[in-house]
Design an enzyme around this catalytic site. Structure first.
Site, PDB file in Angstrom:
ATOM      1  N   SER A 222       0.830  -1.216   0.000  1.00 51.43           N
ATOM      2  CA  SER A 222       0.000   0.000   0.000  1.00 51.43           C
ATOM      3  C   SER A 222       0.853   1.249   0.000  1.00 51.43           C
ATOM      4  CB  SER A 222      -0.854   0.100   1.257  1.00 51.43           C
ATOM      5  OG  SER A 222      -1.435  -1.089   1.596  1.00 51.43           O
TER       6      SER A 222
ATOM      7  N   ASN B  25      -4.202   6.693  -1.624  1.00 50.53           N
ATOM      8  CA  ASN B  25      -3.680   7.073  -0.306  1.00 50.53           C
ATOM      9  C   ASN B  25      -3.059   8.463  -0.326  1.00 50.53           C
ATOM     10  OD1 ASN B  25      -4.485   4.931   1.302  1.00 50.53           O
ATOM     11  ND2 ASN B  25      -2.794   3.659   0.611  1.00 50.53           N
TER      12      ASN B  25
ATOM     13  N   HIS C  63      -2.081  -3.102  -6.726  1.00 50.47           N
ATOM     14  CA  HIS C  63      -2.633  -2.719  -5.423  1.00 50.47           C
ATOM     15  C   HIS C  63      -4.143  -2.899  -5.407  1.00 50.47           C
ATOM     16  CE1 HIS C  63      -3.384   0.581  -2.197  1.00 50.47           C
ATOM     17  NE2 HIS C  63      -3.163  -0.583  -1.625  1.00 50.47           N
TER      18      HIS C  63
ATOM     19  N   GLU D  14      -4.859  -0.398  -8.465  1.00 54.41           N
ATOM     20  CA  GLU D  14      -3.821   0.523  -8.927  1.00 54.41           C
ATOM     21  C   GLU D  14      -2.675  -0.334  -9.486  1.00 54.41           C
ATOM     22  OE1 GLU D  14      -4.214   4.509  -6.184  1.00 54.41           O
ATOM     23  OE2 GLU D  14      -3.418   2.751  -5.180  1.00 54.41           O
TER      24      GLU D  14
END
Ligand code: NAD
Length: 509
Positions: free
Chosen positions: A127, A198, A148, A160
């Site tokens: 992550s 994120n 991801h 991702e």
């Protein structure tokens, strides 16, 4: 020269680490008809991981979404193993989902060097770690990329696909095609801390913590502002408790190391809660206490005033409010007198309410009201804004009036942006910076936030709707009030405002 492998060429996939993510990824891939080598560190973790995977399939059967026979076929395609070398030997693709620790990942990838076929693609589900750093320790770094998935992997639509400077485009393309074949929507990003989701989510969550610790609003009102005002599925403080404050702090520190600046500097309250090991739901307490039923937030009740002054607003923003108050049998005047219990002025997130409060002549009784349209046919949000000169009981009177006339209201201190625009526009600015820096395109940014975080529309679409000029004016007011350079509008936003250009021109909906 590598060729683009088609999804049909990826027939055997090794998933390493059958924890929360790996068991979901193994299930997803086995459901797609591929063979899966499900690999754990020892027999006991392997049993646990397979039990989690089986439980997930059993749930699908009990809900009527899968037949018994289909479940058995899926399970028959999974080969559990506690031997990495044997497990990965025949794999076309390896997906690593072991704990988020660089030394563990580097050791594993060095082992994969020896054990995998030369043409196998190696993907990490990290992550926040650098995919480049993971790849750098291997003999063939070009075949290493990021894939991801989001939790829970069988359900969440976003993937991702992360390329390093060494990843040939063909590998990213193969992984994107495979993601589509698995029913996911891939977005391709370069290896940069936080990728898309994120990098945009975590600083926004940090900003929400800062608003709480600077007493801009209560935790409930900060959360309500974003669910009712922006249409997000969950408020930021509730989401933080779900993600885990330890995980959140680790990602924030990675972003801080990568980019510096004030936007990623962890809020002191986040550190304090971590020091106290109040990590959120998993420890029973974070911003909220999950062990104790929390007391209702509307503690200090006040009577609804018999007379309210609504200071006339040339733009008519309070006209409907006047009708609502009158319809509730409360007397409305346009100039406050000694009989007036509450004075309302139109609040604008670009300006403080204080000046209007002083001009109204009864500053202690003044609240500002700012309406945020919810879109999607739902009732909007009323932000009740309290200048610091407001008397202590005025907030309760404002809340009582809002409750009487049926407004969905939150209470905010008088700081530019109030709650919704402060949190949202700062994030929109981050999204423009991501695009400006050539890191991801507007459509991918919006897709990532919609599919990864449940946004009703992407941040750049919402920015277009709010108007770049408006967003800039609020950000500049926030910057002037706080001195925080993170709120400076990024140059590309100013260019788009000047040119009258939309970020999502032609985007549907
Ligand atoms: P987890 O702790 O639930 O699972 C990790 C598993 O890996 C454990 O079962 C452990 O026994 C096993 N393991 C450890 N070392 C191993 C080795 N050398 N070989 C084989 N197995 C080994 O962790 P998780 O939450 O599933 O996270 C895994 C990865 O996915 C991390 O990189 C994490 O950052 C990432 N991720 C997590 C989430 C999430 O919401 N939890 C979301 C997206 C990505």
């Amino acid at each position: 020269m590598t060729t683009v492998k088609q999804p049909g060429d990826i027939r055997e996939v090794a998933v390493i680490g059958l924890g929360l993510m790996g068991s979901g990824i193994a299930e997803l891939i086995a459901r797609s008809g591929r063979r899966v080598d499900a690999i754990e560190i020892n027999q006991s973790f392997l049993d646990q991981g397979m039990a989690r995977l089986r439980a997930s399939l059993d749930k699908a059967v009990s809900r009527g979404k899968l037949t018994d026979a289909a479940r058995d076929e899926i399970l028959a395609r999974i080969r559990p193993s506690d031997d990495v070398a044997a497990g990965v030997a025949g794999a076309d693709l390896v997906i690593e989902a072991i704990p988020e620790r660089i030394e563990l990942k580097r050791t594993l990838f060095a082992q994969l060097d020896e054990a995998c076929r030369a043409d196998a693609i190696l993907a990490t589900n990290t992550s926040s770690l650098s995919v480049t750093e993971i790849a750098g320790g291997t003999r063939y770094p070009a075949r290493v990329a990021g894939l991801h998935f989001f939790n829970p992997a069988p359900v969440m639509k976003l993937v991702e696909v992360i390329s390093t400077v060494l990843t040939p485009p063909e590998i990213a393309q193969t992984l994107a095609l495979l993601s589509r074949d698995l029913g996911k929507t891939p977005v391709k990003v370069d290896d940069r801390a936080g990728f898309i989701v994120n990098a945009l989510l975590v600083p926004y969550l940090n900003h929400a913590i800062r608003l709480l610790e600077t007493a801009q609003a209560s935790r409930e009102d900060i959360d309500k502002a974003m669910t009712v005002g922006l249409g997000l599925p969950m408020g930021p403080l509730t989401l933080l408790d779900l993600i885990g404050l330890d995980t959140d702090l680790a990602v924030l520190e990675t972003l801080q190391d990568a980019f510096g600046g004030t936007r990623y500097r962890p809020a002191p309250l986040l550190r304090k809660l971590n020091d106290a090991r109040l990590f959120g739901r998993k420890t029973g307490r974070g911003f909220y206490d999950y062990q104790r039923q929390s007391a209702s937030a509307d503690g200090d009740q006040a009577p609804v005033p018999a007379e309210v002054a609504v200071i006339p607003d040339p733009d008519g923003r309070l006209d409907e409010l006047v009708s609502q108050i009158t319809a509730a049998g409360i007397s409305v005047v346009s100039q406050p007198s000694d009989r007036t219990g509450l004075v309302i002025v139109a609040a604008d997130p670009k300006h403080r309410v204080l000046d209007a409060a002083l001009a109204a002549g009864h500053p202690a009784d003044v609240v500002g009201i700012h309406f945020v349209a919810a879109g999607n046919g739902k009732a909007g949000l009323a932000e009740i804004v309290l200048p610091d000169v407001t008397a202590a009981n005025t907030s309760a009177k404002g809340a009582a009036l809002a409750a009487r006339i049926g407004l969905n209201a939150v209470i905010s201190r008088d700081r530019p942006g109030f709650l919704v625009e402060a949190l949202a526009y700062a994030q929109f600015n981050d999204a423009v910076r991501m695009f400006q820096d050539g890191y991801a395109g507007p459509a991918d940014i919006d897709t990532a936030m919609m599919l990864g975080c449940g946004y009703p529309r992407g941040p750049l679409q919402m920015l277009d709707e709010a108007g770049a000029g408006n967003v800039i004016a609020v950000l500049e007011a926030m910057h002037a009030a706080t001195g925080d350079p993170a709120f400076t509008p990024v140059p590309l936003l100013a260019e788009y405002a000047t040119a009258g250009k939309l970020f999502r021109a032609g985007a549907e909906g």
